[in-house]
Design an enzyme around this catalytic site. Sequence first.
Site, mmCIF file in Angstrom:
data_model
loop_
_atom_site.group_PDB
_atom_site.id
_atom_site.type_symbol
_atom_site.label_atom_id
_atom_site.label_comp_id
_atom_site.label_asym_id
_atom_site.label_seq_id
_atom_site.Cartn_x
_atom_site.Cartn_y
_atom_site.Cartn_z
ATOM 1 N N LYS A 252 0.853 -1.194 0.000
ATOM 2 C CA LYS A 252 0.000 0.000 0.000
ATOM 3 C C LYS A 252 0.886 1.241 0.000
ATOM 4 O O LYS A 252 1.683 1.440 0.911
ATOM 5 C CB LYS A 252 -0.904 0.005 1.245
ATOM 6 C CG LYS A 252 -1.630 1.336 1.498
ATOM 7 C CD LYS A 252 -2.564 1.293 2.705
ATOM 8 C CE LYS A 252 -3.162 2.674 3.017
ATOM 9 N NZ LYS A 252 -4.045 2.685 4.202
ATOM 10 N N LYS A 264 -10.071 12.881 8.278
ATOM 11 C CA LYS A 264 -9.498 12.568 9.585
ATOM 12 C C LYS A 264 -9.381 13.839 10.414
ATOM 13 O O LYS A 264 -9.131 14.911 9.862
ATOM 14 C CB LYS A 264 -8.079 12.000 9.404
ATOM 15 C CG LYS A 264 -8.008 10.591 8.869
ATOM 16 C CD LYS A 264 -6.554 10.134 8.796
ATOM 17 C CE LYS A 264 -6.416 8.766 8.161
ATOM 18 N NZ LYS A 264 -7.019 7.670 8.916
ATOM 19 N N ARG A 338 -7.552 -0.416 1.106
ATOM 20 C CA ARG A 338 -8.058 -1.666 0.518
ATOM 21 C C ARG A 338 -8.486 -1.453 -0.934
ATOM 22 O O ARG A 338 -8.425 -2.387 -1.741
ATOM 23 C CB ARG A 338 -9.210 -2.208 1.383
ATOM 24 C CG ARG A 338 -10.407 -1.301 1.461
ATOM 25 C CD ARG A 338 -11.295 -1.616 2.655
ATOM 26 N NE ARG A 338 -10.736 -1.106 3.916
ATOM 27 C CZ ARG A 338 -11.304 -1.280 5.102
ATOM 28 N NH1 ARG A 338 -12.435 -1.937 5.210
ATOM 29 N NH2 ARG A 338 -10.725 -0.787 6.188
HETATM 30 N N1 BES Z 1 -4.128 4.661 6.895
HETATM 31 C C1 BES Z 1 -5.209 4.375 7.752
HETATM 32 C C2 BES Z 1 -4.876 3.391 8.864
HETATM 33 C C3 BES Z 1 -3.839 3.809 9.866
HETATM 34 C C4 BES Z 1 -4.217 4.246 11.118
HETATM 35 C C5 BES Z 1 -2.492 3.696 9.600
HETATM 36 C C6 BES Z 1 -3.276 4.605 12.057
HETATM 37 C C7 BES Z 1 -1.538 4.054 10.539
HETATM 38 C C8 BES Z 1 -1.929 4.502 11.779
HETATM 39 C C9 BES Z 1 -6.358 3.781 6.943
HETATM 40 O O1 BES Z 1 -6.450 4.222 5.625
HETATM 41 C C10 BES Z 1 -7.620 4.167 7.613
HETATM 42 O O2 BES Z 1 -7.883 5.330 7.679
HETATM 43 N N2 BES Z 1 -8.388 3.194 8.079
HETATM 44 C C11 BES Z 1 -9.622 3.437 8.721
HETATM 45 C C12 BES Z 1 -10.618 2.407 8.253
HETATM 46 C C13 BES Z 1 -12.025 2.679 8.661
HETATM 47 C C14 BES Z 1 -12.529 3.920 7.998
HETATM 48 C C15 BES Z 1 -12.886 1.492 8.297
HETATM 49 C C16 BES Z 1 -9.405 3.346 10.222
HETATM 50 O O3 BES Z 1 -8.580 2.531 10.662
HETATM 51 O O4 BES Z 1 -10.020 4.122 10.942
HETATM 52 ZN ZN ZN Z 2 -4.739 4.836 4.757
HETATM 53 MN MN MN Z 3 -7.557 5.979 5.435
#
Ligand code: BES
Ligand code: ZN
Ligand code: MN
Length: 482
Positions: A252, A264, A338
């Site tokens: 990724k 975010k 994903r």
């Molecule tokens: N890149 C983030 C995940 C992440 C979180 C990486 C903390 C490193 C540190 C990913 O793209 C993300 O935002 N995931 C979401 C998924 C959710 C929206 C289903 C998450 O983990 O909140």
């Molecule tokens: Zn991400």
């Molecule tokens: Mn994300």
Amino acid sequence: MKFVSCRQDWVADPCDVLVVALDDEWARRPEFQMIDRASSGWFARVMHSGEVSTKPNKVSVLIAPTGVPASVLAVVGTGSKSSTSCNTYFRAAGAAMRALASKQRDILRFVGFGNSPLETRAAICGAMVGAQGQDLFKSEKTTFAPATIQWVGANDAQIRAGEIIGESVNLARHMTNQPPNLMYPQTFADRATEVAKDAGFSIEVWDKERLEQERCGSLLAVARGSVREPRLLIFRYQGSPPDSEPLALVGKGVTFDSGGYSLKPTDGMLTMKCDMAGAANVLAIFNAIAKLKVRRNIIGVVGLVENLVSGDAFKLGDVLTARSGKTIEIHNTDAEGRLVLADCLNVALQENPTQIIDFATLTGACVVALGTDVAGLMSNNTQLQGDVQSFTEKCGELTWPLPMHSFYGEQIAGKVADIKNVGEGRWGGAITAAKFLEEFVQGRPWVHLDIAGPAFMDSPKPWCDAGGTGFLVRSFAEWLLA
Ligand code: BES
Ligand code: ZN
Ligand code: MN
């Protein structure tokens, strides 16, 4: 910084710093005895004083005594003799180096690090990690790599292998530490092209136009919010006859993840330059395997995008068609990794791999489950999962399995499309994300490594500065070398 094997009488020939690793049974170590003899009993007095700790990663910097022709003698603890491992020496060497890297030095000599070639390579890698900090843009540097490291107890080939692995880990760390205004899909691709040329593997770069021709609708949707155009890179390394089917590594590469319209908050967004760590790992592992000349065929696929907001960004409720033909309903634009990987996995399948391994900073849920020192391990194949778990443990980079029962997959059923890009609510978020990826591997043996926790550290460890860690690069280089 260059590593050389130390052929001299290590206790009698001059150097700047003599670095010695000692465990709790130090009195029996030949390294201790030699220094003690050279210093006419001074070292035993120092050790018996209790002022020098042999607890793991404790570094004592001592002015060298008469008889030891170094200016400084540094002792680093490795803890209990009975529990030393690869990680013991990786961390001890890193901690010693980090303590000594506060100023410029010429010749460091390491002695007593590792009881096997695997441990020795881990220690050399640790020393290199300790010598590189995240102070990339400070006008006054805080980390100084020494000019030369003399290594006692390893031959040239072992040293070279350790150095290649260390260089690869540091490559992944450096790329992850680059700020997102400098590290974006094109600059990642440029750097990867240089690395491929230097290491000796081939690289194919797909630009936006090519991605459109290839119908990578899932990856392209994420990329649409940014003026920086996406890239997809395919690495190919051939170490065995062309007809033997390859292993595929997929990464990724979200060079910045704002979350998109599912934006975010500031705290969560601040470190999202780290969201390309999976892609950096794949590039770094390729650097290692090509330089180590491993005897396997390996392909790599990384998807590079920036997840931003704009008038043209993808939206909640959008329906995308992935390269595989599956349709995806968007319920959260922050579940973008994903979507990028869906198309990368499909491209990887085209090369007919026997196994697929993906690396991704995929979910915060995985960090909630396992913390920041352990990666999530999810798979459709128990044998491959077991292999990955055991060799990463042997190298001291921990991975831990999460369950993949089919009912988790029911959560990603779509309303208007085949699947949706999140589960029902937040629970089990690391697993529902893996279930989404599983939809794109066509039953091929596959392992997903969620490195969201360990890929990036907010605060430093004694053996490694904060920032990118290159977590799992060392284990996979060793696995493919074995
Ligand atoms: N890149 C983030 C995940 C992440 C979180 C990486 C903390 C490193 C540190 C990913 O793209 C993300 O935002 N995931 C979401 C998924 C959710 C929206 C289903 C998450 O983990 O909140
Ligand atoms: Zn991400
Ligand atoms: Mn994300």
